[in-house]
Design a protein around this motif. Structure first.
Motif, PDB file in Angstrom:
ATOM      1  N   PRO A   1       0.830  -1.209   0.000  1.00 13.98           N
ATOM      2  CA  PRO A   1       0.000   0.000   0.000  1.00 13.98           C
ATOM      3  C   PRO A   1       0.860   1.253   0.000  1.00 13.98           C
ATOM      4  CG  PRO A   1       0.062  -0.954   2.189  1.00 13.98           C
ATOM      5  CD  PRO A   1       0.756  -1.927   1.283  1.00 13.98           C
ATOM      6  N   PRO A   2       0.264   2.403  -0.314  1.00 12.02           N
ATOM      7  CA  PRO A   2       1.020   3.652  -0.148  1.00 12.02           C
ATOM      8  C   PRO A   2       1.646   3.689   1.239  1.00 12.02           C
ATOM      9  CG  PRO A   2      -1.064   4.090  -1.232  1.00 12.02           C
ATOM     10  CD  PRO A   2      -1.094   2.638  -0.814  1.00 12.02           C
ATOM     11  N   TYR A   3       2.910   4.025   1.277  1.00 16.81           N
ATOM     12  CA  TYR A   3       3.653   3.873   2.527  1.00 16.81           C
ATOM     13  C   TYR A   3       3.178   4.855   3.591  1.00 16.81           C
ATOM     14  CZ  TYR A   3       7.102   0.449   0.987  1.00 16.81           C
ATOM     15  OH  TYR A   3       7.712  -0.689   0.581  1.00 16.81           O
ATOM     16  N   ASP A   4       3.453   4.494   4.839  1.00 11.87           N
ATOM     17  CA  ASP A   4       3.091   5.321   5.985  1.00 11.87           C
ATOM     18  C   ASP A   4       4.072   6.486   6.100  1.00 11.87           C
ATOM     19  OD1 ASP A   4       1.777   6.174   8.290  1.00 11.87           O
ATOM     20  OD2 ASP A   4       3.087   4.998   9.594  1.00 11.87           O
ATOM     21  N   VAL A   5       3.951   7.397   5.120  1.00  8.31           N
ATOM     22  CA  VAL A   5       4.792   8.590   5.056  1.00  8.31           C
ATOM     23  C   VAL A   5       3.890   9.768   4.724  1.00  8.31           C
ATOM     24  CG1 VAL A   5       6.897   7.376   4.399  1.00  8.31           C
ATOM     25  CG2 VAL A   5       5.298   8.123   2.625  1.00  8.31           C
ATOM     26  N   ASP A   6       4.476  10.975   4.652  1.00  6.83           N
ATOM     27  CA  ASP A   6       3.676  12.179   4.433  1.00  6.83           C
ATOM     28  C   ASP A   6       3.002  12.188   3.064  1.00  6.83           C
ATOM     29  OD1 ASP A   6       4.349  13.143   6.913  1.00  6.83           O
ATOM     30  OD2 ASP A   6       6.044  14.317   6.187  1.00  6.83           O
ATOM     31  N   PHE A   7       3.717  11.736   2.006  1.00 11.56           N
ATOM     32  CA  PHE A   7       3.157  11.806   0.653  1.00 11.56           C
ATOM     33  C   PHE A   7       2.359  10.554   0.356  1.00 11.56           C
ATOM     34  CE2 PHE A   7       3.437  10.846  -3.913  1.00 11.56           C
ATOM     35  CZ  PHE A   7       2.807  11.964  -4.416  1.00 11.56           C
ATOM     36  N   THR A   8       1.040  10.687   0.285  1.00 14.09           N
ATOM     37  CA  THR A   8       0.189   9.527  -0.003  1.00 14.09           C
ATOM     38  C   THR A   8      -0.868   9.844  -1.048  1.00 14.09           C
ATOM     39  OG1 THR A   8      -1.274  10.142   1.834  1.00 14.09           O
ATOM     40  CG2 THR A   8       0.467   8.542   2.316  1.00 14.09           C
ATOM     41  N   LYS A   9      -0.730  10.967  -1.762  1.00 16.14           N
ATOM     42  CA  LYS A   9      -1.779  11.376  -2.699  1.00 16.14           C
ATOM     43  C   LYS A   9      -1.448  10.868  -4.099  1.00 16.14           C
ATOM     44  CE  LYS A   9      -4.879  15.316  -3.385  1.00 16.14           C
ATOM     45  NZ  LYS A   9      -5.925  14.839  -2.497  1.00 16.14           N
ATOM     46  N   TYR A  10      -1.651   9.555  -4.325  1.00 12.80           N
ATOM     47  CA  TYR A  10      -1.385   8.945  -5.615  1.00 12.80           C
ATOM     48  C   TYR A  10      -2.597   9.059  -6.549  1.00 12.80           C
ATOM     49  CZ  TYR A  10       2.650   6.921  -3.328  1.00 12.80           C
ATOM     50  OH  TYR A  10       3.833   6.754  -2.650  1.00 12.80           O
ATOM     51  N   ALA A  11      -3.750   9.281  -6.003  1.00 14.55           N
ATOM     52  CA  ALA A  11      -4.957   9.493  -6.784  1.00 14.55           C
ATOM     53  C   ALA A  11      -5.635  10.736  -6.210  1.00 14.55           C
ATOM     54  CB  ALA A  11      -5.873   8.266  -6.715  1.00 14.55           C
ATOM     55  N   LYS A  12      -6.907  10.976  -6.565  1.00 13.59           N
ATOM     56  CA  LYS A  12      -7.591  12.147  -6.029  1.00 13.59           C
ATOM     57  C   LYS A  12      -7.684  12.081  -4.512  1.00 13.59           C
ATOM     58  CE  LYS A  12     -11.401  13.734  -7.648  1.00 13.59           C
ATOM     59  NZ  LYS A  12     -12.782  13.800  -8.160  1.00 13.59           N
ATOM     60  N   GLU A  13      -7.826  10.879  -3.984  1.00 10.36           N
ATOM     61  CA  GLU A  13      -8.015  10.709  -2.553  1.00 10.36           C
ATOM     62  C   GLU A  13      -6.693  10.354  -1.872  1.00 10.36           C
ATOM     63  OE1 GLU A  13      -9.493   8.793  -4.867  1.00 10.36           O
ATOM     64  OE2 GLU A  13     -11.417   9.797  -5.079  1.00 10.36           O
ATOM     65  N   ASP A  14      -6.512  10.853  -0.652  1.00 13.76           N
ATOM     66  CA  ASP A  14      -5.368  10.448   0.160  1.00 13.76           C
ATOM     67  C   ASP A  14      -5.574   9.021   0.666  1.00 13.76           C
ATOM     68  OD1 ASP A  14      -3.773  12.727   0.057  1.00 13.76           O
ATOM     69  OD2 ASP A  14      -4.920  13.709   1.630  1.00 13.76           O
ATOM     70  N   PHE A  15      -4.459   8.337   0.937  1.00 14.27           N
ATOM     71  CA  PHE A  15      -4.501   7.049   1.621  1.00 14.27           C
ATOM     72  C   PHE A  15      -4.161   7.345   3.069  1.00 14.27           C
ATOM     73  CE2 PHE A  15      -3.269   2.730   2.763  1.00 14.27           C
ATOM     74  CZ  PHE A  15      -4.181   1.969   2.034  1.00 14.27           C
ATOM     75  N   THR A  16      -5.149   7.290   3.932  1.00 14.19           N
ATOM     76  CA  THR A  16      -5.017   7.757   5.302  1.00 14.19           C
ATOM     77  C   THR A  16      -4.549   6.638   6.239  1.00 14.19           C
ATOM     78  OG1 THR A  16      -7.290   7.176   5.881  1.00 14.19           O
ATOM     79  CG2 THR A  16      -6.932   9.339   4.856  1.00 14.19           C
ATOM     80  N   TRP A  17      -4.298   7.011   7.492  1.00 14.20           N
ATOM     81  CA  TRP A  17      -3.969   5.996   8.493  1.00 14.20           C
ATOM     82  C   TRP A  17      -5.134   5.027   8.674  1.00 14.20           C
ATOM     83  CZ3 TRP A  17      -0.444   3.252  10.427  1.00 14.20           C
ATOM     84  CH2 TRP A  17      -0.660   2.507  11.586  1.00 14.20           C
ATOM     85  N   GLY A  18      -6.339   5.532   8.597  1.00 13.44           N
ATOM     86  CA  GLY A  18      -7.494   4.651   8.670  1.00 13.44           C
ATOM     87  C   GLY A  18      -7.495   3.616   7.561  1.00 13.44           C
ATOM     88  N   ASP A  19      -7.039   4.009   6.370  1.00 15.38           N
ATOM     89  CA  ASP A  19      -6.937   3.057   5.262  1.00 15.38           C
ATOM     90  C   ASP A  19      -5.834   2.034   5.516  1.00 15.38           C
ATOM     91  OD1 ASP A  19      -8.988   4.187   3.637  1.00 15.38           O
ATOM     92  OD2 ASP A  19      -7.599   5.782   3.048  1.00 15.38           O
ATOM     93  N   GLN A  20      -4.742   2.466   6.148  1.00 13.21           N
ATOM     94  CA  GLN A  20      -3.685   1.517   6.505  1.00 13.21           C
ATOM     95  C   GLN A  20      -4.231   0.435   7.437  1.00 13.21           C
ATOM     96  OE1 GLN A  20      -0.630   1.349   5.352  1.00 13.21           O
ATOM     97  NE2 GLN A  20       0.001   3.390   4.689  1.00 13.21           N
ATOM     98  N   VAL A  21      -4.977   0.850   8.438  1.00 13.52           N
ATOM     99  CA  VAL A  21      -5.554  -0.099   9.399  1.00 13.52           C
ATOM    100  C   VAL A  21      -6.550  -1.012   8.696  1.00 13.52           C
ATOM    101  CG1 VAL A  21      -6.960  -0.309  11.492  1.00 13.52           C
ATOM    102  CG2 VAL A  21      -5.176   1.460  11.348  1.00 13.52           C
ATOM    103  N   ARG A  22      -7.394  -0.433   7.866  1.00 14.70           N
ATOM    104  CA  ARG A  22      -8.410  -1.209   7.144  1.00 14.70           C
ATOM    105  C   ARG A  22      -7.752  -2.248   6.234  1.00 14.70           C
ATOM    106  NH1 ARG A  22     -11.630  -0.038   2.468  1.00 14.70           N
ATOM    107  NH2 ARG A  22     -10.410   1.871   2.146  1.00 14.70           N
ATOM    108  N   ALA A  23      -6.682  -1.856   5.533  1.00 15.03           N
ATOM    109  CA  ALA A  23      -5.994  -2.792   4.641  1.00 15.03           C
ATOM    110  C   ALA A  23      -5.355  -3.930   5.431  1.00 15.03           C
ATOM    111  CB  ALA A  23      -4.936  -2.054   3.820  1.00 15.03           C
ATOM    112  N   ALA A  24      -4.699  -3.606   6.531  1.00 12.78           N
ATOM    113  CA  ALA A  24      -4.031  -4.635   7.331  1.00 12.78           C
ATOM    114  C   ALA A  24      -5.042  -5.628   7.902  1.00 12.78           C
ATOM    115  CB  ALA A  24      -3.226  -3.977   8.451  1.00 12.78           C
ATOM    116  N   ARG A  25      -6.161  -5.139   8.384  1.00 12.40           N
ATOM    117  CA  ARG A  25      -7.176  -6.032   8.944  1.00 12.40           C
ATOM    118  C   ARG A  25      -7.809  -6.896   7.855  1.00 12.40           C
ATOM    119  NH1 ARG A  25     -10.086  -1.654  13.066  1.00 12.40           N
ATOM    120  NH2 ARG A  25      -8.499  -1.776  14.710  1.00 12.40           N
TER     121      ARG A  25
END
Length: 271
Positions: A178-202
Motif C-alpha cells: 500500500p502507499p507507505y506510511d509517510v507524508d506523501f500519499t496522494k497517488y490518486a484524487k483521494e489520500d490514503f489515510t492511516w485509517g486506510d492503513q488499518v483497514r488494509a491490514a485487517r
C-alpha cells in the motif's frame, strides 16, 4: 515468452523487493497472484504469474494497462519539451473533463506525462486534474509500440476499485504494497489515510491464503502488523519520494501470514 520491463516510471517502484519476494512466491506459483495496489507492475512482471488480478485505485493507470492488454501503439508527439508537455497535460485533463478517460488517447497521454513529468509522480488536484510539473532530465527514452506486452498480460485481469471490493478466492496469493506510511500519499484524487492503513491490514489478516505485506517500518506500522499476528522481517529499502528529495535508505517491513517455515527460511536467506 520474452520478459518485458515495467513500462512506466512509477514513484515508489517495487523492483528492489523481488529478491525477497521470489523465494516466497516460488512454492505458490500455481496460485493466482492478487495485487490490491499494483502500481508500476514491477512485481507482477518480475514474478510472471500465469494468472493475476491486478488492482489500483488510480483509474488512469488501469486504463493504460487495459490498453496494453488490447494492444497499444502511440500516435502522439513524444518529445522532452516543456511546451509539448503542458499541451499534452491540458489535452489529458480535457479528456477527463469530457468523460473520455478510458480512451486510447488518454492512455497514450498518460504514458507521456508519466515519462516526462517531475520524478514520475502521479498527482491530481482537488478538481481531479493532473497537475505534475514538467520534469528536467538529461535524456528520456520513449516507447511508441507496446505490442510486446500483449501476450504477457493476456491472462491477467486489471481493475480499479477499493481493495475490499476485490473478488478474492481463498487460495489466492496476495501481495500488498500500500502507499507507505509517510507524508506523501496522494497517488490518486483521494489520500490514503492511516485509517486506510488499518483497514488494509485487517482485511489482509482475514485472508486464509498466503499474504505478503510490505510497508515502511514506522513504529505504528510495526505495532499494527504485530497486533494482527503477522510475521515481521525487516530490510533496508530505497526511501520513497518526499518533499525534501531525501534518498537515505529507510527501514522496511515484510509482513507475512500463512506461509510455512521453509518459505520463511528461504526469505531470511535472501535478507
Amino acid at each position: 515468452m520474452s520478459p518485458v520491463t515495467p513500462p512506466l516510471k512509477w514513484a515508489g517502484g517495487k523492483r528492489w523487493q523481488l529478491r525477497y519476494l521470489r523465494p516466497l512466491w516460488k512454492p505458490h506459483a500455481e496460485r493466482r497472484l492478487v495485487e490490491p495496489f499494483c502500481g508500476g507492475l514491477a512485481v507482477a512482471l518480475g514474478l510472471m504469474p500465469q494468472r493475476a488480478l491486478l488492482n489500483d485505485i488510480n483509474p488512469h493507470l488501469i486504463n493504460f494497462y487495459g490498453w496494453l492488454k488490447r494492444g497499444l501503439r502511440l500516435g502522439i508527439r513524444l518529445e522532452h519539451d516543456a511546451d509539448v508537455y503542458y499541451s499534452h497535460r491540458t489535452r489529458f485533463n480535457a479528456l477527463l473533463e469530457r468523460g473520455r478517460e478510458r480512451s486510447r488517447e488518454a492512455a497514450a497521454l498518460f504514458y507521456y506525462l508519466n515519462r516526462t513529468g517531475y520524478n514520475g509522480l502521479c498527482r491530481f488536484n482537488n478538481r481531479g486534474e493532473f497537475n505534475v510539473p514538467f520534469g528536467k532530465y538529461k535524456r528520456i527514452s520513449y516507447a511508441s509500440d507496446f505490442l510486446a506486452y500483449r501476450p504477457v498480460v493476456a491472462a491477467w485481469d486489471f481493475s480499479s476499485a477499493d481493495f475490499e471490493q476485490l473478488p478474492i478466492a481463498a487460495g489466492d496469493f496476495i501481495y500488498a504494497d500500500p502507499p507507505y506510511d509517510v507524508d506523501f500519499t496522494k497517488y490518486a484524487k483521494e489520500d490514503f489515510t492511516w485509517g486506510d492503513q488499518v483497514r488494509a491490514a485487517r482485511w489482509l489478516a482475514r485472508h486464509p491464503g498466503p499474504v505478503v505485506l510490505v510497508n515502511q517500518a514506522t513504529a505504528r506500522i510495526r505495532e499494527l502488523y504485530g497486533d494482527l499476528k503477522f510475521d515481521l522481517e525487516f530490510v533496508t529499502g530505497p526511501r520513497r519520494i518526499n518533499c525534501t528529495g531525501d534518498r537515505t535508505p529507510a527501514p522496511e517491513v515484510i509482513a507475512t501470514r500463512n506461509l510455512d517455515r521453509r518459505e520463511k527460511s528461504a526469505n531470511r536467506a535472501a535478507i
